[in-house]
Structures are given as C-alpha cells and as structure tokens.
Design a protein around this motif. Structure first.
Motif, PDB file in Angstrom:
ATOM      1  N   ARG A   9       0.766  -1.339   0.037  1.00  0.00           N
ATOM      2  CA  ARG A   9      -0.068   0.179  -0.214  1.00  0.00           C
ATOM      3  C   ARG A   9       0.857   1.206   0.079  1.00  0.00           C
ATOM      4  O   ARG A   9       0.687   2.015  -0.609  1.00  0.00           O
ATOM      5  N   LYS A  33     -10.649  -3.234   4.368  1.00  0.00           N
ATOM      6  CA  LYS A  33     -10.549  -1.818   4.071  1.00  0.00           C
ATOM      7  C   LYS A  33     -11.870  -0.967   4.571  1.00  0.00           C
ATOM      8  O   LYS A  33     -12.765  -1.666   4.993  1.00  0.00           O
ATOM      9  N   PRO A  34     -11.840   0.231   4.863  1.00  0.00           N
ATOM     10  CA  PRO A  34     -10.664   0.858   4.602  1.00  0.00           C
ATOM     11  C   PRO A  34      -9.771   0.983   5.940  1.00  0.00           C
ATOM     12  O   PRO A  34     -10.177   0.835   7.237  1.00  0.00           O
ATOM     13  N   SER A  76      -3.095   5.780   0.224  1.00  0.00           N
ATOM     14  CA  SER A  76      -4.174   6.820   0.501  1.00  0.00           C
ATOM     15  C   SER A  76      -4.177   7.878  -0.340  1.00  0.00           C
ATOM     16  O   SER A  76      -5.177   8.630  -0.546  1.00  0.00           O
ATOM     17  N   GLU A 123      -6.474   6.866  -3.152  1.00  0.00           N
ATOM     18  CA  GLU A 123      -7.896   6.806  -2.601  1.00  0.00           C
ATOM     19  C   GLU A 123      -8.644   8.281  -2.478  1.00  0.00           C
ATOM     20  O   GLU A 123      -9.687   8.405  -2.826  1.00  0.00           O
ATOM     21  N   GLU A 124      -7.561   9.280  -2.201  1.00  0.00           N
ATOM     22  CA  GLU A 124      -8.037  10.650  -2.204  1.00  0.00           C
ATOM     23  C   GLU A 124      -8.585  11.009  -3.763  1.00  0.00           C
ATOM     24  O   GLU A 124      -9.641  11.682  -3.641  1.00  0.00           O
ATOM     25  N   SER A 180     -11.691   9.639  -4.457  1.00  0.00           N
ATOM     26  CA  SER A 180     -13.110  10.257  -3.740  1.00  0.00           C
ATOM     27  C   SER A 180     -13.167  11.630  -4.405  1.00  0.00           C
ATOM     28  O   SER A 180     -14.386  12.185  -4.404  1.00  0.00           O
TER      29      SER A 180
END
Ligand code: SF4
Length: 232
Positions: free
Chosen positions: A156, A204-205, A220, A223-224, A227
């Motif tokens: 990750r 997750k998350p 991260s 993911e940001e 979104s």
C-alpha cells in the motif's frame, strides 16, 4: 535521489523509519513474548502463534512458559505432557515440532538457541520468518520479516499490487530490506507489525488518517484522488 529499489528518496526513507518507530513506541502491544529478549521464549511464541489467534494463544503460552521456563525443562518433557499443555490450541504437529526442536537444541547446540540463521533454519518448525523474528527480537539483528501483514503495508505504501504470492516475492523482500532501520531493527519490526494490526488493516478501509506513513503512502493518495473524482 530516489532509491533504486523503491520509489522513495533516501531522506524520505529516513523519515518513514523515524515516523514509524516513534509511532510504534507509543502503540507497542505489550504481549509477554515481547517484554523479553530471551530467544527461547520468543521462539516458543512464534511457533505457537503460527495459524493461531493471539487471544487464543496468550493464556496457553503463559502457562506453557510457567511449566517449561527454558529449553532444558522442555527437552525433559515427554510428548504426552506437551500435548496436554497445548491441547486447547489444536494442531498436534506443534507438539512433535517443539519436542524435536528441544532435543536438537540440547544435543546439537549445547542447550543454546543458535544465533546463526543457517543453524536456526535447521531446527524443526523454524521457517524463514520465525528465524528472522527470533534474531531480530532477541538480538536486535536487522532481519526482514515477510508475512501477509508486513507485505500488505509495504504494498500500500509503495502502490504495488499485493497478491498471496507477494510474501515470497524478491521484489517485496528487497523493498522491506530498503525500508528496514538497521540501527533499530527490533523497534522498526514491532512498529510495522503493530501498524498492520492497528491501523493498516486487512479489511478496507485502513485508518489512514491516523497513520504515521500517510505523507508518503501511495494507496491513501490514490484513494483521495478517487474520492475527489467521485465528488466532481
Ligand atoms: S496511509 Fe493508509 S494505506 Fe497507507 S500505510 Fe497508512 S494505513 Fe496503510
């Protein structure tokens, strides 16, 4: 300058190490086998933890260590007594492994847990991970610990896909070696394992907002971005 192994510069790697270690000191999980540097107690814990939940293993470990506090007492035990001590954990093969391991350590290593990795790996039931954990947690040796948890965090952080086979992958091995803090390997590995269990969860998350690696984490950021796109 970026590292040749992972997409982080040497100063970023240094910051990752520092952040992880200082987070780890505040969130250290004080299991009995972590409050000691006795290689025997660490070795027994690693064998009992294999395919077993900590919650289930902890009381069994404590009574096992009270009954067999060192390798000599374990080497004198018969298989039936060992079976009785470990009965509630199931997995009968563990009894045979511990019995044979104790005999080997008494006979071939004079009752001392070997320091050398090659020797440790000759013991029944000792995998690459267990040998590394004993050397790191008992003697603070710079060992890379590859398991599904440490590989998940690494994947990750770096934005690499994690598969079942990743914990045997050379690429991940090299990445973990590049991240490992050689001055404080014990603190680094405990922190990495604690982060995987408390923050960078399997399901997750993960709790990225409280993660000490957030500033460098590919997952991260990705993911940001997603979104952000979803709210456009
Ligand atoms: S920021 Fe999130 S995904 Fe990245 S290492 Fe931390 S918890 Fe894991």
């Amino acid at each position: 300058m970026k590292s040749l192994v992972i997409p982080l510069s040497s100063s970023e790697i240094q910051q990752v190490r520092q952040n992880l270690i200082s987070w780890g000191k505040k969130h250290f999980r004080p299991f009995p086998w972590r409050l000691t540097t006795d290689p025997y107690r660490i070795l027994v814990a690693e064998i009992l933890l294999h395919r077993t939940q900590v919650k289930q293993m902890k009381p069994v470990y404590e009574s096992f260590i009270a009954r067999y506090p060192n390798i000599h007492t374990l080497a004198q035990a018969d298989k039936e007594s060992l079976h009785e001590a470990l009965y509630s954990l199931g997995l009968r093969w563990r009894v045979d492994l511990l019995y044979e391991m104790a005999q080997r350590i008494e006979q071939d290593f004079g009752g001392q847990i070997p320091h050398n990795k090659k020797d440790l790996l000759t013991l029944p039931g000792v995998s690459e991970y267990i040998a590394g954990a004993v050397r790191c947690f008992a003697w603070n040796k710079p060992e890379v610990l590859m398991d599904t948890n440490t590989v998940r965090v690494t994947g990750r952080l770096l934005g690499w896909e994690v598969k079942d086979s990743s914990r045997r992958s050379k690429r991940f091995q090299k990445a973990l070696a590049a991240l490992l803090d050689h001055e404080e390997p014990r603190a680094f590995n405990y922190a990495l394992l604690d982060l995987a269990h408390l923050v960078c969860l399997k399901r997750k998350p993960p709790h990225c907002n409280t993660c000490p690696l957030l500033s460098w984490c590919h997952f991260s950021k990705h993911e940001e971005e997603l979104s952000h796109e979803r709210t456009q």
